[in-house]
Design a protein around this motif. Sequence first.
Motif, PDB file in Angstrom:
ATOM      1  N   GLY A   1       0.692  -1.329  -0.081  1.00  0.00           N
ATOM      2  CA  GLY A   1      -0.001   0.041   0.087  1.00  0.00           C
ATOM      3  C   GLY A   1       0.731   1.090  -0.076  1.00  0.00           C
ATOM      4  O   GLY A   1       0.527   2.375  -0.680  1.00  0.00           O
TER       5      GLY A   1
ATOM      6  N   GLY B   1      -5.440  -2.564  -3.214  1.00  0.00           N
ATOM      7  CA  GLY B   1      -4.325  -3.028  -2.236  1.00  0.00           C
ATOM      8  C   GLY B   1      -4.126  -2.090  -1.127  1.00  0.00           C
ATOM      9  O   GLY B   1      -3.301  -2.244  -0.219  1.00  0.00           O
ATOM     10  N   LEU B   2      -5.079  -0.798  -1.341  1.00  0.00           N
ATOM     11  CA  LEU B   2      -5.084   0.190  -0.087  1.00  0.00           C
ATOM     12  C   LEU B   2      -6.169  -0.157   1.102  1.00  0.00           C
ATOM     13  O   LEU B   2      -7.298  -0.523   0.891  1.00  0.00           O
ATOM     14  CB  LEU B   2      -5.148   1.499  -0.723  1.00  0.00           C
ATOM     15  CG  LEU B   2      -4.248   1.928  -1.618  1.00  0.00           C
ATOM     16  CD1 LEU B   2      -4.292   3.378  -2.075  1.00  0.00           C
ATOM     17  CD2 LEU B   2      -2.631   1.847  -1.019  1.00  0.00           C
ATOM     18  N   ALA B   3      -5.761   0.417   2.302  1.00  0.00           N
ATOM     19  CA  ALA B   3      -6.698   0.374   3.312  1.00  0.00           C
ATOM     20  C   ALA B   3      -7.566   1.242   3.174  1.00  0.00           C
ATOM     21  O   ALA B   3      -7.541   2.484   2.312  1.00  0.00           O
ATOM     22  CB  ALA B   3      -5.996   0.667   4.744  1.00  0.00           C
ATOM     23  N   PRO B   4      -9.004   1.022   3.461  1.00  0.00           N
ATOM     24  CA  PRO B   4      -9.998   1.953   3.187  1.00  0.00           C
ATOM     25  C   PRO B   4      -9.687   3.147   3.567  1.00  0.00           C
ATOM     26  O   PRO B   4     -10.103   4.026   2.990  1.00  0.00           O
ATOM     27  CB  PRO B   4     -10.969   1.159   4.131  1.00  0.00           C
ATOM     28  CG  PRO B   4     -10.757  -0.215   4.114  1.00  0.00           C
ATOM     29  CD  PRO B   4      -9.238  -0.361   4.060  1.00  0.00           C
ATOM     30  N   VAL B   5      -9.063   3.607   4.853  1.00  0.00           N
ATOM     31  CA  VAL B   5      -8.719   4.936   5.054  1.00  0.00           C
ATOM     32  C   VAL B   5      -7.860   5.469   4.266  1.00  0.00           C
ATOM     33  O   VAL B   5      -8.201   6.868   3.832  1.00  0.00           O
ATOM     34  CB  VAL B   5      -8.043   5.012   6.529  1.00  0.00           C
ATOM     35  CG1 VAL B   5      -8.726   5.513   7.564  1.00  0.00           C
ATOM     36  CG2 VAL B   5      -7.255   3.906   6.595  1.00  0.00           C
TER      37      VAL B   5
ATOM     38  N   GLN C   1      -9.851   6.482   1.025  1.00  0.00           N
ATOM     39  CA  GLN C   1     -10.801   7.730   1.323  1.00  0.00           C
ATOM     40  C   GLN C   1      -9.920   8.796   0.966  1.00  0.00           C
ATOM     41  O   GLN C   1     -10.058   9.913   0.508  1.00  0.00           O
ATOM     42  CB  GLN C   1     -11.300   7.706   2.620  1.00  0.00           C
ATOM     43  CG  GLN C   1     -12.555   6.868   2.590  1.00  0.00           C
ATOM     44  CD  GLN C   1     -13.045   6.610   4.212  1.00  0.00           C
ATOM     45  OE1 GLN C   1     -12.504   7.326   5.064  1.00  0.00           O
ATOM     46  NE2 GLN C   1     -13.952   5.732   4.264  1.00  0.00           N
TER      47      GLN C   1
ATOM     48  N   ASN D   1      -1.998   0.122   5.655  1.00  0.00           N
ATOM     49  CA  ASN D   1      -0.731  -0.342   4.899  1.00  0.00           C
ATOM     50  C   ASN D   1       0.467  -0.181   5.688  1.00  0.00           C
ATOM     51  O   ASN D   1       0.516   0.902   6.341  1.00  0.00           O
ATOM     52  CB  ASN D   1      -0.846   0.746   3.514  1.00  0.00           C
ATOM     53  CG  ASN D   1      -1.869   0.407   2.746  1.00  0.00           C
ATOM     54  OD1 ASN D   1      -2.763   1.210   2.536  1.00  0.00           O
ATOM     55  ND2 ASN D   1      -1.996  -0.643   2.212  1.00  0.00           N
TER      56      ASN D   1
ATOM     57  N   GLU E   1      -3.892 -10.891  -0.049  1.00  0.00           N
ATOM     58  CA  GLU E   1      -4.821 -10.143  -0.925  1.00  0.00           C
ATOM     59  C   GLU E   1      -5.264 -10.704  -2.210  1.00  0.00           C
ATOM     60  O   GLU E   1      -5.084 -10.369  -3.299  1.00  0.00           O
ATOM     61  CB  GLU E   1      -4.194  -8.751  -1.153  1.00  0.00           C
ATOM     62  CG  GLU E   1      -3.658  -7.898  -0.125  1.00  0.00           C
ATOM     63  CD  GLU E   1      -3.249  -6.576  -0.186  1.00  0.00           C
ATOM     64  OE1 GLU E   1      -3.699  -6.017  -1.253  1.00  0.00           O
ATOM     65  OE2 GLU E   1      -2.447  -5.961   0.366  1.00  0.00           O
TER      66      GLU E   1
ATOM     67  N   HIS F   1      -7.941  -6.246   1.748  1.00  0.00           N
ATOM     68  CA  HIS F   1      -8.792  -4.838   2.085  1.00  0.00           C
ATOM     69  C   HIS F   1      -9.952  -4.686   1.646  1.00  0.00           C
ATOM     70  O   HIS F   1     -10.649  -3.792   2.029  1.00  0.00           O
ATOM     71  CB  HIS F   1      -7.529  -3.988   1.313  1.00  0.00           C
ATOM     72  CG  HIS F   1      -6.326  -3.689   1.931  1.00  0.00           C
ATOM     73  ND1 HIS F   1      -5.907  -3.300   3.207  1.00  0.00           N
ATOM     74  CD2 HIS F   1      -5.113  -3.905   1.402  1.00  0.00           C
ATOM     75  CE1 HIS F   1      -4.770  -3.056   3.386  1.00  0.00           C
ATOM     76  NE2 HIS F   1      -4.163  -3.825   2.401  1.00  0.00           N
TER      77      HIS F   1
ATOM     78  N   TYR G   1      -7.945   2.009  10.364  1.00  0.00           N
ATOM     79  CA  TYR G   1      -8.118   1.477   9.199  1.00  0.00           C
ATOM     80  C   TYR G   1      -9.317   1.754   8.059  1.00  0.00           C
ATOM     81  O   TYR G   1      -9.147   1.907   6.954  1.00  0.00           O
ATOM     82  CB  TYR G   1      -8.023   0.038   9.437  1.00  0.00           C
ATOM     83  CG  TYR G   1      -7.974  -0.913   8.578  1.00  0.00           C
ATOM     84  CD1 TYR G   1      -6.907  -1.064   7.575  1.00  0.00           C
ATOM     85  CD2 TYR G   1      -9.237  -1.746   8.155  1.00  0.00           C
ATOM     86  CE1 TYR G   1      -7.045  -1.847   6.187  1.00  0.00           C
ATOM     87  CE2 TYR G   1      -9.220  -2.778   7.359  1.00  0.00           C
ATOM     88  CZ  TYR G   1      -8.222  -2.590   6.227  1.00  0.00           C
ATOM     89  OH  TYR G   1      -8.146  -3.594   5.231  1.00  0.00           O
ATOM     90  N   MET G   2     -10.397   1.692   8.784  1.00  0.00           N
ATOM     91  CA  MET G   2     -11.684   1.721   7.935  1.00  0.00           C
ATOM     92  C   MET G   2     -12.154   3.117   7.645  1.00  0.00           C
ATOM     93  O   MET G   2     -12.833   2.988   6.436  1.00  0.00           O
ATOM     94  CB  MET G   2     -12.700   0.868   8.784  1.00  0.00           C
ATOM     95  CG  MET G   2     -12.522  -0.634   8.992  1.00  0.00           C
ATOM     96  SD  MET G   2     -13.963  -1.371   9.804  1.00  0.00           S
ATOM     97  CE  MET G   2     -13.227  -3.099   9.854  1.00  0.00           C
TER      98      MET G   2
END
Lengths: 233, 295, 380, 260, 330
Positions: free
Chosen positions: A137, A163-167, A170, D50, D184, D215, D254-255
């Motif tokens: 990421g 492949g990136l984290a949701p944050v 965003q 990440n 992944e 992810h 993270y989310m």
Amino acid sequence: MGALLQVADLHAWYGESHVLHGVDMTVGEGETITILGRNGVGKTTTLRTIMGIIRARKGEIRFAGRDMLSVPLHRTAHAGIGFVPEERGIFASLTVEENLTLPPVVADGGMPLEEIYDLFPNLLERRASQGTKLSGGEQQMLAMARILRTGVRLLILDEPTEGLAPVIVQRIGEVLQKLKARGMTILLVEQNFRFASRIADRFYLMEHGRMVADFPVAELPDRMTTLNKVLGV
Amino acid sequence: MTTIFGIPLAAFLGQLLIGLINGSFYAMLSLGLAVIFGLLRVINFAHGAQYMLGAFVALLLLQYLGVDYWLALAIAPLVVGLFGALVERTMLSRLYDLDPLYGLLFTFGLALTIEGTFRYLYGAAGQPYSVPPALSGGTNLGFMFLPNYRGWVVAVSLVTCLGTWLLIEKTKLGAYLRAATENTVLVQAFGINVPLLLTLTYGFGAALAAFAGVLAAPIYQVSPLMGTNLIIVVFAVVVVGGMGSILGAIVTGYMLGIAEGLTKVFYPEASNIVIFVIMAIVLLLRPAGLFGKDA
Amino acid sequence: DVSDGVVKIGILNDQSGVYANFGGKYSYEAAKMAVEDFGGKVLDAPVEVITADHQNKPDIASNIARQWYDTEQVDSIMELTTSSVALAVQAISREKKKIDIVTGAATTELTGAQCSPYGFHWAYDTYSLAVGTGGALVKEGGDSWFFLTADYAFGYSLEENTAEFVKANGGTVTGAVRHPLATTDYSSFLLQAQSSGAKVIGLANAGLDTSNSIKQAAEFGIVAGGQRLAALLFTLAEVHGLGLEAAQGLTLTEGFYWNRTPETVEFGKRFFERTGAMPNMVHAGTYSSVLQYLKAIEKAGTDETEAVAKALHEMPVNDIFAENGKVGANGRMIHDMYLMEVKKPGESDVAWDYYKVLATIPGDQAFIDPAKSGCDLAAQ
Amino acid sequence: MTFAVPESRKEPRTVLSARGLSMSFGAFSAVRNVDLDVHHARVHALIGPNGAGKTTVFNLLTKFLTPTGGTITFMGTDITRLPPDRVARMGLVRSFQISAVFPHLTVLDNVRVALQRPNGLATQFWRPLSALDSLNERADRLIAAVGLSEARNAMAADLSYGRKRVLEIATTLALDPKVLLLDEPMAGMGGEDVAVVAGIIRNVARDRAVLMVEHNLKVVADICDHVTVLQRGEILAEGDYRTVSEDPRVRAAYMGTEEA
Amino acid sequence: MADMVETTASGERSATAQSIRIGFLLAGLAALAVAPLFLYPVFLMKLLCFALFACAFNLLIGYTGLLSFGHAAFFGGAAYFTAHAVKEWHLTPELGILVGVLGAALLGLVIGFFAIRRQGIYFAMITLALAQMFYFFCLQAEFTKGEDGIQGVPRGHFLGLLDLSTSTNMYYFTLAVFLVGLLVIWRFVNSPFGMILKSIRENEQRAVSLGYSVQYYKLGAFVMSAALAGLAGGTKALVFQFATLTDVTWQMSGEVILMTLLGGIGTLIGPVFGAGLVVTLQHYLATSDFPVTIVTGVVFMACVLLFRRGLVGEFYASRLGRRLGFAYRR
Ligand SMILES: Nc1ncnc2c1ncn2[C@@H]1O[C@H](COP(=O)(O)OP(=O)(O)OP(=O)(O)O)[C@@H](O)[C@H]1O
Ligand SMILES: Nc1ncnc2c1ncn2[C@@H]1O[C@H](COP(=O)(O)OP(=O)(O)OP(=O)(O)O)[C@@H](O)[C@H]1O
Ligand SMILES: [Mg+2]
Ligand SMILES: [Mg+2]
């Protein structure tokens, strides 16, 4: 809004296999366009052909009115096109910072280094380490970041959120919004439909090496059923 | 008298110094090899031939145009560098997309051709080239008689090595080169004229070899074969140092020169395999080489 | 009479490798000169000389030799630089009952354990070089020796033979250092030789190895410091390559020197006109071997191998190369050898005038007594 | 307090577990003191920002890296010091984050290579290639399961990115692993493939353990029984998806505001 | 030949194409059987030895992607071993060759042990350096007789029956060795083991993750290739009745690469043609005015630049070749 990028009847080949069968596409100045399509329909190939990476090509590519077909690869960037490849292309023998500052600045209006580090604090923290030692990421962030510096007019992104984290997704969304607001033209391929629908002005749907549909974001709700059938989104 | 391992200290120091002198050549040659390999991913088998070319150009310049050593030191690398650039542009550059082995094979063929041609034209025996008057004679260091010319070689090689290292590791140009090694297409897509860079690099590497060749001319016989055997030793040096590591190539060059020099005193019969033995040991313990990053 | 109407001589040697200057194309030229000097015909049959480059590979040499003998009616093969090639071709010649005369190779095996009734060794061998340089030099005052020896069989045998003669003549050997073949830098070894204090540094190596050691010895001021260098296998061609500046003072043994007698000078000049270089002992030896072979055919009245070999064994050799040379039962041609010293640049007034002849070593001393050579043909 | 738990609801048995797992690269410590238990018949997700160290944990578990601290136990055996191929032969198999296939072999051959070793057909240099035909049936089944049947004889190099990923999963399954580590697996896949692969994973997890980094939160929510959240090399939270996704720290790190 | 059977899983092979290929095979065998009537037998034997050597080398580069720059050590080493065994120990020719093969295999094991630790060009350089060490060993060792070489090696009687000292007998003996060697290579390449080698060449990391001990497979292939190179070298020692330093020099390692490259890397019979061409060229140039090294060098460069697939490879990849059902894959 004039057309910044004009693609007409574009064909491309990998060796003997004919992959693009006449792509037609227009990207207006300041527009954000997303190409949708299933795996293997030729989205990446379209981007690479526009960039001039794939040289076995035929048809028409005009950027800012200029014929790009005869422009050598190393002049494409200077014409004002920046490219973030699907496989990221981070250099192992360069540090993170060297990676970041590698592409020459081709015009004014690029993002200064501090702003980039603000945007992606991970990069600041790891800036002295070897480029490919970053996580997947982080590498994606780096690949985006280094193009933002160069001041190109058209940004071509191949699956920037993979492949990136949701944050982070965003955050990248926000960055792209910001760039849009500054008048940057963006052409991207994206599998993450939700992300794409948030930033795009217009969509192209690709099938078998051709654009089969073209619609603005406003029409999205009406098209959901067809898209669902084609893409499984 | 103080002795080290049964050898008088003075003699020991003398041998150490001589090792360093040889190391200078190893360092310069392996440096060029490392630069070319590091940036083009080509094992330049023709490096030995280019070294020989450097010496020969100096000799021919002297014979036909009366150009002296000092001018030759500048002209010969330039000529050979241009030749290298030409070869790269017209031929070698077509091989980058392929398995790097083809680069090795191509330069192998190039080496044979160059050496064969010179052998055909000038015979295999050596030809003389004199030490420039300003550097002839020697200095008595107390523990040994050091020919002035050899002292000069050490100094020049140190400066050359250091300069090259700085150029590649610490400048923007170096960063372009390193990046281009990994992904030519992408670097080009960023707007950098990579083919030109690579041509210059190969030319530079060849020039570096030629420079070493001119430096060697007054010490060794100028002969079409002078590079042939040397190149294999230099390969071993580069493997020990860690392929592609510029610093590794330099440091190992000097180190192995000294190791070899000392072997010549303690067990002379082994002196030309000692480098290979060291290579085997290094491979066992550190497969990536002393300075190599793991591939 | 002559079988198939023509006498064919093959000159097989290295024409592109390390020994290309040692013999090479010029040997072919020398052979042609011999045929011309003989009149171009023997027993009314034309004489033809052909040549090939064996590239220092015994298998290529042996293929060519076989093909020459089998399909091209070659009657004898000469020159044969490099001992592996000479031995291989001599074995084939013996099997095919053909004559071979070696001038380019050094090994005494050719007239020792691997001798052949049809094989001859003409110009020099390791033994004669050792006798010349080792023996004669001690008499000139060089009585303590240090050897710089190439670390393989050839080097050992040179060193061993030479040391024997040094001791036999009352000299001493203070030490030796063995260097690997094809070393580029000799300074380490030279320093050891220098500090040994020996009067003579014997170079038991060949070709580029010798050139490089000599050149670097000059650089470290070894000859200037009073020590003497003696090269055990070195010829005019290599001295020319090295230049007098570096080679001055060097002692060596050769079987021929062009600037020795009016006849040799005349020969040398003719050779020079054709090649641009003065002949060394390999070239002159090849000339001599071809000439002698033709004389032998004439004497035998046929080119049949047994008869010609018999004639070669019986006839004395008298030409520009050898005076009263004779051929031993083992095939060794026994003739005088010369101990030379390389002149200083100032002493040389004509081009290619490089040597002072220090001593003449009579043939009987210069070569192994055939009876003791280990050749079974000579033992009977 | 202990209660007798009915047999069917018993915690599935642990097949792979790590204790105090740590890894530093020079001064940088990428994984710190991680405890992890992977259970039979469960899909276990490893998520996190990440650079949190997920791939590194994978590398440690499969022995592509040797940990600087901690122990790893697989089916009761300590594998902390074993080489990667040994571990793979024991049944601990991984996929790579960047797709890994044999590009110039056909799809069929790709799968057959994976099948060769478990079927004892790897070292036989005296038998003809047709000996491998005995593997065709199983290979075809695997290929069909991931929807590549019509590309069976195509070169892997000619497949699109997404389909290479699917192929990789098929080869991994061919080893019939006891624990499957997927890094992944859905990255870069189109929606329709995501559904297919999710189905496959669910399916294979019925009789083996699966540990995956992903992810795509929708997938995590849909198919994972257990979730471990990693942050800066340490475990931040653990539990089922709902518990974890409601943890404010997880949301912040993270989310974001994303919903599965 | 291998390439005929190898023809792809997709291969819908037409019956005519198949029979044409078998026709080629038979024609080739027939040509080899009658060749000594037309060509010089010793030359032919040399050619066969080098052809086998090149095929053995190709086993490594063509099927595992490992470029060895030190194969002369196995070829020349075996020649020494066989020559010594036959001359000094008075072994029969077949046992002598066996000694050569085993010696080469052992040498392969040692060199391979070090070399397989690295890949690609590193591998090439390490094999080069180690083979050079072996060269120095041969130069100095007592039994190799220095630059004289082991001369006068008797050919003896095959199985105590067939007198090999005649050219004809020796030719058919050499031909048999050659065919056996080729058969072994063919089987080896088209075997389950060969498949794993191919996959290692394609993606080594992936092969490891599938549980293959990549190092052992590579070492296995290396030793096999060394042993077969030894078979060629040992036979050559008997053909020429000597063993010399020439065959252990690194130039020899270069030559075998040239042969393989010229004929077609990764095709079973390509190296045979390559060897034929190089050997003929050297033989022909020996009596011409033109230096061999230059020609060799230029041919090398031309091959790399213009027809990398080599003679046979280009043919396979040509329209005609493909119509005949050949496939060139690298
Ligand atoms: N290097 C290549 N050589 C030959 N064919 C290729 C190559 N790369 C891609 N292709 C083929 O070209 C077609 C288009 O590929 P492309 O990568 O453009 O697809 P895509 O739409 O970007 O798919 P994805 O979503 O999987 O990235 C595919 O059928 C693929 O198999
Ligand atoms: N070989 C290495 N040397 C130095 N640092 C490394 C190395 N490998 C990984 N790292 C660092 O360790 C951290 C964790 O990396 P890792 O690849 O495990 O992250 P990740 O959780 O898989 O992230 P992502 O979701 O982006 O793939 C990163 O900051 C990375 O830069
Ligand atoms: Mg794509
Ligand atoms: Mg990761």
